[in-house]
Design a protein around this motif. Structure first.
Motif, PDB file in Angstrom:
ATOM      1  N   VAL A   8      26.891  -2.004   5.567  1.00  0.00           N
ATOM      2  CA  VAL A   8      25.982  -3.042   6.041  1.00  0.00           C
ATOM      3  C   VAL A   8      26.100  -3.152   7.554  1.00  0.00           C
ATOM      4  N   GLN A   9      24.979  -3.239   8.225  1.00  0.00           N
ATOM      5  CA  GLN A   9      24.938  -3.239   9.686  1.00  0.00           C
ATOM      6  C   GLN A   9      25.212  -4.639  10.248  1.00  0.00           C
ATOM      7  N   PRO A  10      25.686  -4.716  11.503  1.00  0.00           N
ATOM      8  CA  PRO A  10      25.881  -6.019  12.142  1.00  0.00           C
ATOM      9  C   PRO A  10      24.568  -6.806  12.209  1.00  0.00           C
ATOM     10  N   GLU A  11      24.691  -8.121  12.188  1.00  0.00           N
ATOM     11  CA  GLU A  11      23.515  -8.985  12.213  1.00  0.00           C
ATOM     12  C   GLU A  11      22.611  -8.651  13.396  1.00  0.00           C
ATOM     13  N   GLY A  12      21.307  -8.470  13.115  1.00  0.00           N
ATOM     14  CA  GLY A  12      20.334  -8.158  14.152  1.00  0.00           C
ATOM     15  C   GLY A  12      20.058  -6.681  14.324  1.00  0.00           C
ATOM     16  N   THR A  13      20.811  -5.829  13.620  1.00  0.00           N
ATOM     17  CA  THR A  13      20.578  -4.391  13.706  1.00  0.00           C
ATOM     18  C   THR A  13      19.363  -4.011  12.869  1.00  0.00           C
ATOM     19  N   PRO A  14      18.435  -3.213  13.395  1.00  0.00           N
ATOM     20  CA  PRO A  14      17.356  -2.701  12.549  1.00  0.00           C
ATOM     21  C   PRO A  14      17.953  -1.931  11.374  1.00  0.00           C
ATOM     22  N   CYS A  15      17.553  -2.293  10.160  1.00  0.00           N
ATOM     23  CA  CYS A  15      18.196  -1.700   8.989  1.00  0.00           C
ATOM     24  C   CYS A  15      17.223  -1.106   7.983  1.00  0.00           C
ATOM     25  N   TRP A  16      15.916  -1.363   8.129  1.00  0.00           N
ATOM     26  CA  TRP A  16      14.956  -0.817   7.170  1.00  0.00           C
ATOM     27  C   TRP A  16      13.543  -0.912   7.738  1.00  0.00           C
ATOM     28  N   ALA A  17      12.653  -0.073   7.235  1.00  0.00           N
ATOM     29  CA  ALA A  17      11.244  -0.097   7.637  1.00  0.00           C
ATOM     30  C   ALA A  17      10.385   0.244   6.438  1.00  0.00           C
ATOM     31  N   ASP A  18       9.276  -0.462   6.314  1.00  0.00           N
ATOM     32  CA  ASP A  18       8.307  -0.103   5.279  1.00  0.00           C
ATOM     33  C   ASP A  18       6.905  -0.406   5.778  1.00  0.00           C
ATOM     34  N   ALA A  19       5.927   0.084   5.054  1.00  0.00           N
ATOM     35  CA  ALA A  19       4.530  -0.123   5.445  1.00  0.00           C
ATOM     36  C   ALA A  19       3.666  -0.210   4.207  1.00  0.00           C
ATOM     37  N   MET A  20       2.625  -1.014   4.301  1.00  0.00           N
ATOM     38  CA  MET A  20       1.678  -1.222   3.219  1.00  0.00           C
ATOM     39  C   MET A  20       0.452  -0.354   3.473  1.00  0.00           C
ATOM     40  N   PHE A  21       0.069   0.441   2.485  1.00  0.00           N
ATOM     41  CA  PHE A  21      -1.065   1.343   2.624  1.00  0.00           C
ATOM     42  C   PHE A  21      -2.016   1.191   1.446  1.00  0.00           C
ATOM     43  N   THR A  22      -3.299   1.051   1.756  1.00  0.00           N
ATOM     44  CA  THR A  22      -4.307   1.039   0.691  1.00  0.00           C
ATOM     45  C   THR A  22      -4.304   2.366  -0.043  1.00  0.00           C
ATOM     46  N   ASP A  23      -4.157   3.450   0.707  1.00  0.00           N
ATOM     47  CA  ASP A  23      -4.085   4.793   0.133  1.00  0.00           C
ATOM     48  C   ASP A  23      -2.647   5.290   0.230  1.00  0.00           C
ATOM     49  N   VAL A  24      -1.835   4.928  -0.765  1.00  0.00           N
ATOM     50  CA  VAL A  24      -0.426   5.298  -0.740  1.00  0.00           C
ATOM     51  C   VAL A  24      -0.254   6.811  -0.833  1.00  0.00           C
ATOM     52  N   GLU A  25      -1.049   7.449  -1.684  1.00  0.00           N
ATOM     53  CA  GLU A  25      -0.915   8.905  -1.822  1.00  0.00           C
ATOM     54  C   GLU A  25      -1.274   9.607  -0.513  1.00  0.00           C
ATOM     55  N   GLY A  26      -2.280   9.074   0.186  1.00  0.00           N
ATOM     56  CA  GLY A  26      -2.638   9.640   1.480  1.00  0.00           C
ATOM     57  C   GLY A  26      -1.508   9.472   2.489  1.00  0.00           C
ATOM     58  N   ALA A  27      -0.868   8.313   2.472  1.00  0.00           N
ATOM     59  CA  ALA A  27       0.258   8.067   3.378  1.00  0.00           C
ATOM     60  C   ALA A  27       1.412   9.006   3.061  1.00  0.00           C
ATOM     61  N   LYS A  28       1.691   9.196   1.782  1.00  0.00           N
ATOM     62  CA  LYS A  28       2.782  10.093   1.383  1.00  0.00           C
ATOM     63  C   LYS A  28       2.495  11.523   1.846  1.00  0.00           C
ATOM     64  N   SER A  29       1.255  11.946   1.697  1.00  0.00           N
ATOM     65  CA  SER A  29       0.879  13.293   2.118  1.00  0.00           C
ATOM     66  C   SER A  29       1.021  13.449   3.636  1.00  0.00           C
ATOM     67  N   PHE A  30       0.574  12.433   4.392  1.00  0.00           N
ATOM     68  CA  PHE A  30       0.622  12.496   5.851  1.00  0.00           C
ATOM     69  C   PHE A  30       2.064  12.522   6.362  1.00  0.00           C
ATOM     70  N   TYR A  31       2.860  11.539   5.949  1.00  0.00           N
ATOM     71  CA  TYR A  31       4.220  11.462   6.466  1.00  0.00           C
ATOM     72  C   TYR A  31       5.109  12.570   5.909  1.00  0.00           C
ATOM     73  N   GLY A  32       4.789  13.042   4.728  1.00  0.00           N
ATOM     74  CA  GLY A  32       5.515  14.188   4.201  1.00  0.00           C
ATOM     75  C   GLY A  32       5.323  15.409   5.070  1.00  0.00           C
ATOM     76  N   ALA A  33       4.085  15.611   5.545  1.00  0.00           N
ATOM     77  CA  ALA A  33       3.790  16.772   6.386  1.00  0.00           C
ATOM     78  C   ALA A  33       4.324  16.600   7.803  1.00  0.00           C
ATOM     79  N   VAL A  34       4.210  15.385   8.360  1.00  0.00           N
ATOM     80  CA  VAL A  34       4.583  15.161   9.762  1.00  0.00           C
ATOM     81  C   VAL A  34       6.085  14.987   9.933  1.00  0.00           C
TER      82      VAL A  34
END
Length: 266
Positions: A3-29
């Motif tokens: 577990v990271q010290p308080e205030g450390t960035p520890c996770w990121a997520d994003a909401m996508f209408t087209d989840v499969e499109g997002a998976k394809s894009f970030y998978g490739a990039v």
């Protein structure tokens, strides 16, 4: 990863209408692979770099349709206490602390200048598993805001371990927030170069082995190059938007140029 010290960035997520499109894009990039969608948690789907969890994508819940954007979460030992500090310092709690099974507790906040961010009190899910230098991993983040003074006061008040340093550059208003001796977050004042319709936000950076290759792949797949590629003392980076409009940056930390900027404690 602990577990990271308080205030450390520890996770990121994003909401996508087209989840499969997002998976394809970030998978490739970024070379991400994806786990099974968790139906228990709204089809939340984790992304992995070389088998280590680095981020997640999720479809919007009913009534949550809006522009896609990355949300950065900061570690907290007690999400309820952090939510109280958000309120006490002029921010807004957008989502009250909510238990996510045995994984942990989350809440969403907004600083007085409009920057949306998350808070994560770890349970079984401690956050990023990959080291920042690993291709595909989260490596850095910056608050982009037109009201820098508000963010400068707010974030150290919400995360008391923060100390701040200002970059000595008349052309750029940039600040670093540190925990102990480690820089964990940047703050950039948005200038007139940013279209007025772009709200304040946190820009997340992901490590890539080759910045130019990542940019070429992203634009080939419908992403938009916003800035760069550019060499800096921290690495070669570029700012992009994915095909669904979410801003992010890529950074090759092995390609550096120039001297580190001078910083003044504030």
């Amino acid at each position: 990863m602990a577990v990271q010290p308080e205030g450390t960035p520890c996770w990121a997520d994003a909401m996508f209408t087209d989840v499969e499109g997002a998976k394809s894009f970030y998978g490739a990039v970024l070379g991400w692979t994806f786990g099974e969608a968790s139906t228990e948690f709204g089809n939340y789907t984790q992304a992995y770099a070389d088998g280590k969890a680095v981020a997640a994508v999720v479809p919007p819940m009913p009534g949550q349709d809006g522009p896609s954007q990355w949300c950065l979460y900061f570690a907290s030992p007690d999400a309820a206490t952090t939510a109280g500090r958000i309120r006490d310092n002029g921010g807004e709690v957008l989502m009250e602390p909510m238990r996510v099974g045995d994984l942990g507790t989350m809440c969403l906040g907004r600083d007085p200048g409009g920057v949306v961010f998350g808070v994560w009190q770890a349970g079984e899910h401690e956050g990023f598993e990959a080291a920042p230098e690993q291709p595909g991993a989260f490596c850095w983040a910056e608050v982009f805001t037109r009201e820098a003074e508000k963010s400068d006061a707010f974030f150290p008040a919400v995360f008391p371990a923060y100390t701040a340093q200002q970059m000595e550059d008349d052309g750029v208003d940039f600040r670093l927030f540190n925990i102990r001796e480690t820089a964990v977050l940047g703050r950039m004042r948005m200038t007139e170069e940013f279209p007025p319709e772009i709200p304040a936000y946190i820009n997340v950076y992901f490590t890539v082995a080759d910045c130019d290759e990542a940019v070429a792949k992203a634009t080939e797949l419908g992403g938009v190059l916003r800035f760069g590629p550019m060499d800096t003392p921290f690495g070669r980076f570029a700012a992009l938007s994915d095909p669904q409009g979410a801003h992010f940056s890529v950074l090759d930390t092995t390609t550096t140029e120039g001297e580190m900027p001078k910083l003044t404690d504030v």
